[in-house]
Design an enzyme around this catalytic site. Sequence first.
Site, short mmCIF file in Angstrom:
data_model
loop_
_atom_site.label_atom_id
_atom_site.label_comp_id
_atom_site.label_asym_id
_atom_site.label_seq_id
_atom_site.Cartn_x
_atom_site.Cartn_y
_atom_site.Cartn_z
N GLY A 38 129.75 81.65 -6.66
CA GLY A 38 130.85 82.45 -7.21
C GLY A 38 131.74 82.98 -6.08
O GLY A 38 132.58 82.26 -5.56
N TRP A 56 129.11 79.89 -2.48
CA TRP A 56 128.98 81.26 -1.98
C TRP A 56 127.51 81.59 -1.73
O TRP A 56 127.18 82.35 -0.81
CB TRP A 56 129.58 82.25 -2.98
CG TRP A 56 128.96 83.62 -2.97
CD1 TRP A 56 128.18 84.17 -3.95
CD2 TRP A 56 129.05 84.60 -1.93
NE1 TRP A 56 127.77 85.43 -3.59
CE2 TRP A 56 128.29 85.73 -2.34
CE3 TRP A 56 129.68 84.65 -0.69
CZ2 TRP A 56 128.16 86.88 -1.57
CZ3 TRP A 56 129.54 85.79 0.08
CH2 TRP A 56 128.80 86.89 -0.35
N ASP A 115 133.75 66.98 -1.59
CA ASP A 115 133.78 68.37 -2.05
C ASP A 115 135.08 68.99 -1.57
O ASP A 115 135.27 69.21 -0.37
CB ASP A 115 132.58 69.12 -1.47
CG ASP A 115 132.44 70.54 -2.00
OD1 ASP A 115 133.44 71.09 -2.49
OD2 ASP A 115 131.33 71.09 -1.90
N HIS A 148 131.54 68.87 -5.51
CA HIS A 148 131.02 70.22 -5.30
C HIS A 148 129.88 70.58 -6.24
O HIS A 148 128.98 71.33 -5.87
CB HIS A 148 132.16 71.22 -5.48
CG HIS A 148 131.79 72.64 -5.16
ND1 HIS A 148 131.51 73.05 -3.86
CD2 HIS A 148 131.65 73.74 -5.95
CE1 HIS A 148 131.22 74.35 -3.87
NE2 HIS A 148 131.29 74.79 -5.12
#
Length: 482
Positions: free
Chosen positions: A126, A194, A407, A435
């Site tokens: 996130g 993240w 990605d 990704h």
Amino acid sequence: MLPATAAQWPGTTSTVYISACNQLVSQRHSSRAQIAARCHSERKVLGFLGIRPTAKTSRQLQSVISAAADSKTNLDSASHSRALRSLYSVGKAIETGNCKVSDTHTVHYQVYGNPQGQPALVVHGGPGAGCYTNHARFFDLQHWKVVLVDQRGCGSSTPLGCLVDNNTQALIDDYEKLRKRLKIKKWMLFGGSWGVSLSLAYAQQHAAKVSSIVLRGVCLMRPSEIHWMFGGGAGHLQPLGWRNFKGHIPEAERDDIVAAYHKRLTSPDVAIRDSAAKAWLSWEHSVSSARTSSLQVWNGSQWQQTDFPNPGSKRLPLPLAAASQNGGSSSAPASAGASQSAGGSSSGAGASDTTQQAQPAPMSAFTAQALLECHYSHNHAFLQSPLLQGVDQVRHIPCIAVQGRLDYVCPVMTAYDLHCEWPEMELRVVPNAGHSMYDSAITHELVEATDRLRKSSARIRSAAKEQSETQSSISSNRYASI
């Protein structure tokens, strides 16, 4: 690429869903479960953006999923031996709870697998994406004890979307409190995007509590990476999505688009906040889903997206009116979604046209995710120092990093930079992969990684136990001789 509104691209639901699923089926190594999970994920995001699947689309999706199952059944023995691995099955959680981590925040957690298994912590991305049951399926749950935690302000943690005391150090401390609560001595860190940054930040402070690490989609939250995603770099790959994203912000504020979005996402006006959240997530999704096998076509009046290749379709003739008025696609007018977004942001700058609410309406999980992503990006992830500078603290920990070569959210250069500082880390750059952890090739590598590290850890523990028993036997013989 997703539209900002459902009206921008008629039939988007069919093309996005079917394109994503057909891509998996065509590779002939995606399981029914993988495709169903991908469809479910696409449906949730598109639903938030105001795009609803039709009954016809739902039937098409079921047909695609069934075709995937048939294609796997028909694989010959040679191709079957080369088939990529898919997710493990999962049962009910063996423990579910809420951990009060501060006066403001309570984090939600779930534990899956074997109560006596090797512990692992899923560090979700996130920021604000939250954990899902499918995350536990990257582990063989007969041998693993997998902990899923929704970080502060997201998922089932409360309060949703709260930015008070929501920073990287607080998240690290939350994990430590939960580890002690669950009486876990050491755990594997399984982090993506993240979650890579947070995993490394945690490991650099608590290396003695980390048994091994699996990383996916390497992200270090450096200024250059944030600028790539939100400063125009990725826009070179997705120009239409980028135009819609920046079009939501008045031109005078585009020098710092993250700050401009932060202003709107923290607005007390719900309409402004939610409009910015949709624009933010539309952009992110357009970049993360850039590999879908779809063809974008400007037909003289609007953008359309169709499956590619699609030999059964007929190419429509170029409308004469559009050709004479526009002079070709190079001078095509801005898309409806971009103009609507720009109009929305103008009303956001001056709230006189919008009814101000005394108490903001409860936000959705997707709005909370957009808010938290922007919050951490705006504050450079609250990192005290660059993560690359702390690699020496963790280089003794076994680590496997899985990186999609295609990605576009977290470009492969970041993974190479981490590799240069941490040559002991095994870096696996996966061809034709993006990704998503549900990209079939990425899923294969992640499942392989958790299995390899489990077996390696088991061998180490067995050797240590044997050595301990040998030492005890030597000591006993020594005392006996005395």
